[in-house]
Scaffold this active site. Sequence first.
Site, PDB file in Angstrom:
ATOM      1  CB  THR A   1      -0.801   0.016   0.764  1.00 46.02           C
ATOM      2  OG1 THR A   1      -0.332  -0.097   2.338  1.00 46.02           O
ATOM      3  CG2 THR A   1      -1.591  -1.356   0.597  1.00 46.02           C
TER       4      THR A   1
ATOM      5  CE  LYS B   1       0.335  -3.174   3.702  1.00 40.41           C
ATOM      6  NZ  LYS B   1      -0.381  -2.648   4.409  1.00 40.41           N
TER       7      LYS B   1
ATOM      8  CB  THR C   1       2.794  -6.311  12.658  1.00 42.47           C
ATOM      9  OG1 THR C   1       2.235  -5.070  12.759  1.00 42.47           O
ATOM     10  CG2 THR C   1       3.675  -5.897  12.409  1.00 42.47           C
TER      11      THR C   1
ATOM     12  CD  GLU D   1       2.134   5.471   6.517  1.00 40.76           C
ATOM     13  OE1 GLU D   1       1.868   4.766   5.925  1.00 40.76           O
ATOM     14  OE2 GLU D   1       2.523   6.161   7.413  1.00 40.76           O
TER      15      GLU D   1
ATOM     16  CG  ASN E   1      -0.222   7.759   8.241  1.00 43.36           C
ATOM     17  OD1 ASN E   1      -1.020   6.931   7.963  1.00 43.36           O
ATOM     18  ND2 ASN E   1       0.595   8.414   8.188  1.00 43.36           N
TER      19      ASN E   1
ATOM     20  CB  THR F   1      -7.018  12.457  -0.971  1.00 39.27           C
ATOM     21  OG1 THR F   1      -5.460  12.725   0.247  1.00 39.27           O
ATOM     22  CG2 THR F   1      -8.015  12.943  -0.363  1.00 39.27           C
TER      23      THR F   1
END
Length: 475
Positions: free
Chosen positions: A206, A235, A246, A333, A470, A475
Site C-alpha cells: 500500500t 507489507k 502485525t 512512513e 497520514n 486521497t
Amino acid sequence: MAFKAKLVTAKEVFRPIEHIRSYSAPVSGAIPASKQKYVLTSGTYPKGFLATGIHVGVKPTNTQTLDLALLVSEVPCPGAAVFTKNKFQAAPVVISRQVLNRCSGEGIRAIIINSGCANAVTGKGGLEDASSMGRAVDKCFQHPSKSTPLPQQDSNSAPSSTLVMSTGVIGQRLPISKILSAIPSAHSSLSSTHANWLLAARAICTTDTFPKLLSRTFTLPSSPGATYSLAGMTKGAGMIHPNMATLLGMLFTDAPIPATTLQPLLTHAVDRSFNAISVDGDTSTNDTLSFLANGAAGGNPISSLDSEDGKAITEIVTGFTQQLSQLVIRDGEGATKFVHVRVTNATSFADARNIASTIARSPLVKTALYGKDANWGRILCAVGYTQGLSPGAVVPEKTSVSFAPTDGSEALKLLVRGEPESVDEKRAARILEEEDLEILVDLGGGEGGRGREEASYWFCDFSHEYVTINGDYRT
C-alpha cells in the site's frame, strides 16, 4: 505609484510541488534508490509453492499497480496463523480464523490477498465478500491448469481451503465482482519463479516504498542430506504496533511440520519478531501472519519443538521472521532512523519486552531521534512509566542507558547505575547522524539483582513526512 497588495494562500505558493513526496515511492511504482538494496534480485523458494501478483483495480484510481496476490501449495498442507487483537476485526481476519478452526489447520491450499481496500468494518456484506474470495480460489482447484486437483465438492458448502487477507482503507466495501472475475486469471499465471514471487510481494503493498520478500535454505539435524527452503513476504509502513503479528505477512516452507507444531512455532517466532516492531503505536484491524508447510522436500516430520529438529527450526524461523519484520521498520512512513532498543538484565522476558515496547512507541523518544537530539531523559522517562511490570522490575539506582554506534566502537554511556554521565555531545551527534542506532537499557538485575532476561524491539523515528502521509492517506 500606489501598489495594491494581494493575499497569496499557502496552497498557491506550493502548488508547483503539490503531491510530490520525496520520501515515498514514485507514482510510477519505481523503488527509491535508497531502498533498492533491500529488494532481492534472486531467491530460493520452497518446493511445491506457486505465486503471482496481478492488477485488478481495487481502488478506482489504480490503473496499473498490482493489487491482487495469490500464493498456492500444489498439495493440501498444514497451516497456522496469528491475528490482530483489535476489537474491530476485519472480515478477512474473521473468515481466515474460521477456515483454520474448521479444518484444525490441515488441508490448506492457498492464500489470496488484495491491497487497496481493507474490507474492515463492512458488516455482513464484507464477511460475504471475504468468504466469496476464498470460494473462488477453491473452485480453481476443481478445474486446475497447473496444480494437483482436489476431489469435486460443493464450493458453497464444503470447508474452504483458502486463507483471505486484505489491506487498505477501512470502512469501504470491496469491488468484489472485479476481484472474483480476476481470480481465474491469477491462478493461470501462477509460477515458482523469483519473478512471480516478487510480483506477489509487490501486489500486497500500500504505502510501502518497496516489496518485502526474503528466502533462505536450511538443513535439519535428522535429515542432513535434505535441503529445505523458507520464504516470506510482508507489507506495511504505517499503522504498525502489533498485538499478534502485525500488518500482513506470509511464511512458506517445504519442511515437514504438522499443524500441531506449526502453530506454536509461529507464535514463538512472532513474539520475538513481528510482535517486537513499532512504527507509530497503532494496531491494525487486519493484522495477520500465516505460515504454510507442505513437506514437499521430504524428511522426518517435526512433531515436537523440544526435539533436536524442533529446536533447530525454532531458531531458524525466529531469526528469519526478525529479518523480515525489520524490513517494515526500514520502510516506516517518513522514517529516517532504524532503531534497535535492547533491554537487558531484567527480572523476566515479559518485563524486558514491555519496557522496550514502551520506549519504541514514545512520541518524544521518536521525535528526539528524528531531530538527532541525544535526549536520554526521554528514554528514561519511558522506562519509568511502563505499565504492568512486576514488583521491583525497575530500580532507578541500578538502571543504565547507552547508545551503541553501528561501527562497533565503544558504547556512549549516558546514565550509569542511576548517575548521569558527562556526555560527549559531539560524539553523540555523530552517532545520531547514522541511519542505524542501538539503544541499550540495563536494568541491573532488578530489585534482587539476579535478573538476566532480555528483550529487543525495533522501531523508527517520527518525522514531518509521517504526518503528511497520514494526513492525506485516503486521497
